[in-house]
Design a protein around this motif. Sequence first.
Motif, PDB file in Angstrom:
ATOM      1  N   ALA A  35       0.833  -1.198   0.000  1.00  0.00           N
ATOM      2  CA  ALA A  35       0.000   0.000   0.000  1.00  0.00           C
ATOM      3  C   ALA A  35       0.870   1.253   0.000  1.00  0.00           C
ATOM      4  CB  ALA A  35      -0.938  -0.010   1.208  1.00  0.00           C
ATOM      5  N   GLN A  36       1.939   1.241   0.799  1.00  0.00           N
ATOM      6  CA  GLN A  36       2.818   2.407   0.843  1.00  0.00           C
ATOM      7  C   GLN A  36       3.639   2.535  -0.437  1.00  0.00           C
ATOM      8  OE1 GLN A  36       3.010   5.045   2.752  1.00  0.00           O
ATOM      9  NE2 GLN A  36       4.647   5.786   1.405  1.00  0.00           N
ATOM     10  N   LEU A  37       4.022   1.406  -1.018  1.00  0.00           N
ATOM     11  CA  LEU A  37       4.855   1.406  -2.231  1.00  0.00           C
ATOM     12  C   LEU A  37       4.207   2.209  -3.360  1.00  0.00           C
ATOM     13  CD1 LEU A  37       7.433   0.348  -3.589  1.00  0.00           C
ATOM     14  CD2 LEU A  37       6.195  -1.766  -4.116  1.00  0.00           C
ATOM     15  N   GLU A  38       2.882   2.187  -3.413  1.00  0.00           N
ATOM     16  CA  GLU A  38       2.168   2.921  -4.465  1.00  0.00           C
ATOM     17  C   GLU A  38       2.366   4.429  -4.349  1.00  0.00           C
ATOM     18  OE1 GLU A  38      -1.941   1.894  -4.803  1.00  0.00           O
ATOM     19  OE2 GLU A  38      -1.538  -0.266  -4.726  1.00  0.00           O
ATOM     20  N   HIS A  39       2.741   4.893  -3.154  1.00  0.00           N
ATOM     21  CA  HIS A  39       2.873   6.342  -2.933  1.00  0.00           C
ATOM     22  C   HIS A  39       4.320   6.807  -2.856  1.00  0.00           C
ATOM     23  CE1 HIS A  39      -1.434   6.620  -2.221  1.00  0.00           C
ATOM     24  NE2 HIS A  39      -1.329   5.567  -1.448  1.00  0.00           N
ATOM     25  N   GLY A  40       5.263   5.866  -2.947  1.00  0.00           N
ATOM     26  CA  GLY A  40       6.668   6.250  -2.896  1.00  0.00           C
ATOM     27  C   GLY A  40       7.368   5.713  -1.661  1.00  0.00           C
ATOM     28  N   ILE A  41       8.690   5.626  -1.777  1.00  0.00           N
ATOM     29  CA  ILE A  41       9.509   4.980  -0.751  1.00  0.00           C
ATOM     30  C   ILE A  41      10.195   5.995   0.155  1.00  0.00           C
ATOM     31  CG2 ILE A  41      11.503   3.453  -0.392  1.00  0.00           C
ATOM     32  CD1 ILE A  41      10.869   2.293  -3.213  1.00  0.00           C
ATOM     33  N   GLY A  68      21.398  20.261  18.846  1.00  0.00           N
ATOM     34  CA  GLY A  68      22.434  20.245  17.818  1.00  0.00           C
ATOM     35  C   GLY A  68      23.826  19.971  18.353  1.00  0.00           C
ATOM     36  N   GLU A  69      23.931  19.589  19.630  1.00  0.00           N
ATOM     37  CA  GLU A  69      25.247  19.254  20.196  1.00  0.00           C
ATOM     38  C   GLU A  69      25.767  17.961  19.580  1.00  0.00           C
ATOM     39  OE1 GLU A  69      24.800  19.121  24.462  1.00  0.00           O
ATOM     40  OE2 GLU A  69      23.585  20.949  24.391  1.00  0.00           O
ATOM     41  N   VAL A  70      24.860  17.043  19.307  1.00  0.00           N
ATOM     42  CA  VAL A  70      25.214  15.777  18.664  1.00  0.00           C
ATOM     43  C   VAL A  70      24.408  15.678  17.377  1.00  0.00           C
ATOM     44  CG1 VAL A  70      25.069  13.251  18.819  1.00  0.00           C
ATOM     45  CG2 VAL A  70      25.751  14.598  20.817  1.00  0.00           C
ATOM     46  N   VAL A  71      25.085  15.294  16.301  1.00  0.00           N
ATOM     47  CA  VAL A  71      24.399  15.087  15.025  1.00  0.00           C
ATOM     48  C   VAL A  71      24.358  13.594  14.726  1.00  0.00           C
ATOM     49  CG1 VAL A  71      24.443  15.498  12.541  1.00  0.00           C
ATOM     50  CG2 VAL A  71      25.061  17.338  14.118  1.00  0.00           C
ATOM     51  N   VAL A  72      23.157  13.053  14.676  1.00  0.00           N
ATOM     52  CA  VAL A  72      22.941  11.684  14.192  1.00  0.00           C
ATOM     53  C   VAL A  72      21.911  11.815  13.084  1.00  0.00           C
ATOM     54  CG1 VAL A  72      22.183   9.348  14.720  1.00  0.00           C
ATOM     55  CG2 VAL A  72      23.381  10.690  16.467  1.00  0.00           C
ATOM     56  N   THR A  73      22.288  11.474  11.864  1.00  0.00           N
ATOM     57  CA  THR A  73      21.363  11.700  10.761  1.00  0.00           C
ATOM     58  C   THR A  73      21.658  10.724   9.640  1.00  0.00           C
ATOM     59  OG1 THR A  73      20.419  13.417   9.313  1.00  0.00           O
ATOM     60  CG2 THR A  73      22.802  13.496   9.664  1.00  0.00           C
ATOM     61  N   SER A  74      20.628  10.304   8.950  1.00  0.00           N
ATOM     62  CA  SER A  74      20.789   9.320   7.884  1.00  0.00           C
ATOM     63  C   SER A  74      19.685   9.493   6.853  1.00  0.00           C
ATOM     64  CB  SER A  74      20.717   7.905   8.472  1.00  0.00           C
ATOM     65  OG  SER A  74      20.647   6.945   7.440  1.00  0.00           O
ATOM     66  N   THR A  75      20.067   9.489   5.598  1.00  0.00           N
ATOM     67  CA  THR A  75      19.093   9.662   4.517  1.00  0.00           C
ATOM     68  C   THR A  75      17.937   8.672   4.619  1.00  0.00           C
ATOM     69  OG1 THR A  75      20.827  10.461   3.032  1.00  0.00           O
ATOM     70  CG2 THR A  75      18.825   9.627   1.991  1.00  0.00           C
ATOM     71  N   TYR A  76      18.260   7.426   5.020  1.00  0.00           N
ATOM     72  CA  TYR A  76      17.258   6.358   4.969  1.00  0.00           C
ATOM     73  C   TYR A  76      16.493   6.158   6.273  1.00  0.00           C
ATOM     74  CZ  TYR A  76      19.399   5.170   0.543  1.00  0.00           C
ATOM     75  OH  TYR A  76      19.862   5.221  -0.750  1.00  0.00           O
ATOM     76  N   GLY A  77      16.742   7.013   7.285  1.00  0.00           N
ATOM     77  CA  GLY A  77      16.089   6.814   8.580  1.00  0.00           C
ATOM     78  C   GLY A  77      14.571   6.774   8.492  1.00  0.00           C
ATOM     79  N   GLY A  78      13.995   7.626   7.638  1.00  0.00           N
ATOM     80  CA  GLY A  78      12.545   7.713   7.528  1.00  0.00           C
ATOM     81  C   GLY A  78      11.975   7.007   6.315  1.00  0.00           C
ATOM     82  N   GLU A  79      12.689   6.001   5.818  1.00  0.00           N
ATOM     83  CA  GLU A  79      12.222   5.239   4.641  1.00  0.00           C
ATOM     84  C   GLU A  79      10.881   4.568   4.954  1.00  0.00           C
ATOM     85  OE1 GLU A  79      11.437   1.441   3.335  1.00  0.00           O
ATOM     86  OE2 GLU A  79      13.115   1.481   4.758  1.00  0.00           O
ATOM     87  N   THR A  80       9.909   4.756   4.076  1.00  0.00           N
ATOM     88  CA  THR A  80       8.517   4.488   4.449  1.00  0.00           C
ATOM     89  C   THR A  80       8.104   3.019   4.413  1.00  0.00           C
ATOM     90  OG1 THR A  80       7.726   4.843   2.186  1.00  0.00           O
ATOM     91  CG2 THR A  80       7.803   6.777   3.642  1.00  0.00           C
ATOM     92  N   LEU A  81       8.731   2.196   3.580  1.00  0.00           N
ATOM     93  CA  LEU A  81       8.296   0.796   3.507  1.00  0.00           C
ATOM     94  C   LEU A  81       8.580   0.076   4.831  1.00  0.00           C
ATOM     95  CD1 LEU A  81       9.324  -0.287  -0.110  1.00  0.00           C
ATOM     96  CD2 LEU A  81       7.270   0.922   0.674  1.00  0.00           C
ATOM     97  N   SER A  82       9.748   0.369   5.409  1.00  0.00           N
ATOM     98  CA  SER A  82      10.087  -0.237   6.699  1.00  0.00           C
ATOM     99  C   SER A  82       9.191   0.283   7.813  1.00  0.00           C
ATOM    100  CB  SER A  82      11.549   0.040   7.041  1.00  0.00           C
ATOM    101  OG  SER A  82      12.408  -0.595   6.110  1.00  0.00           O
TER     102      SER A  82
END
Length: 405
Positions: free
Chosen positions: A80-86, A286-300
């Motif tokens: 269902a989510q795949l139809e709207h983008g990843i 902002g004292e610590v930066v933890v960030t990742s492009t795929y963190g909010g990937e919707t299929l997972s």
Amino acid sequence: MHHVTGTDGWRSRALAVMPVGSSTNSKAPTMLPDEPEVIVGGRGGRVWDDRGREFIDFRCALGPVTLGYADPRVDAAISAQLEHGILFGHPHPLETTTAELFCSLVPGAEAARFLKTGGEALAAVIRIARAHTGRDRVVQIGYNGWLNSLAAGARVLPGSTTTFVPGVPQALAQLHHAVDWDDRDTLDALFADHGSEVAVILVAADYPSIPEAADFYRHLRELADRHGALLAYDEMVTGFRVAVGGMAQSTGVVPDLAVYGKGIANGMPLSVYCGRREVLAVLDRGEVVVTSTYGGETLSLAAATATMTIMRDEDVPGRLRDLGAYLQDGLNALFVRAGLAIRLVGHPACPQFVGEGAVIDRFLRASFAEGLSLYRVVYVNAAHTDADLVDALDRAGRACEAIRG
């Protein structure tokens, strides 16, 4: 189905192009030809290899498959989510709603964020803890992922330690301290020497010791509090398997920080780092930066929402405990009857083989030959049927006969 056998099998092809022949060390087969070279599909509690052999599977992808292979409810959520983008250039609502659901289920999770693997989520927790406390030393109990196996004597894999870690500078290794499960003397000595420098105690449950773990967790909580350190749980295996809220829920001892992953999305790649909002505030500031492009990937995230909802509404951990207990008790009875010096010990949802290593290996190999796929930690999933377990114990009985003869 593509059939490849003989000398040009998948193992040799993989080794030609890939170190270890797998991206996951523990999945690389060591018991050919009985063990599958590759798995091409799975449904419920069974999997198939490239030769068309069927196995009753208790590896469950090394833990993540909690509801069963190809669970239709989780697959429908993904489709269902795949139809709207990843993936998008801004947050998707699922990022917030999945975090809300997670925090509603897990003790001590006042806030949560997503990554893909346990190792990186633990790396985030370590950095957050160091920033929050202003301290450098990390005490590690158990295996916390390859990324964080920095200490001399650390678990480089769940079952093995090393005196020094190639590729890790000595100066960095000296800030990481590996301590064995329930080794209170070593902990006391370590805190006597460095108590004011310890940022965090990071603990992963010792599988055979899970039923009696509460006392040690209370000890760690008290030790951390006395010295101003944080307590963090590695719930990768225990979370959503031993209990929805892992060891925090089953022991009643709540950590400051925790990571979850396996079991939360039925095989889709997702990890969560969570904990006290006050501690996680180093991220907001902002004292610590933890960030990742795929963190909010919707299929997972869609898979996690479906999986966690089912977990909440159907008491899946209770089912895993019941199924696991039947299998664990049945296997141990077979080992006693066959006079084999091995046992399955620990929580029924993730018991571990203990005993004579060579006998364990012979039993695992003989089991593969009977169409039974086991691992040194045995994982049931909620799709295993009573008939699967009866069948599995029949096959295990034949494996015991084969190796005692």
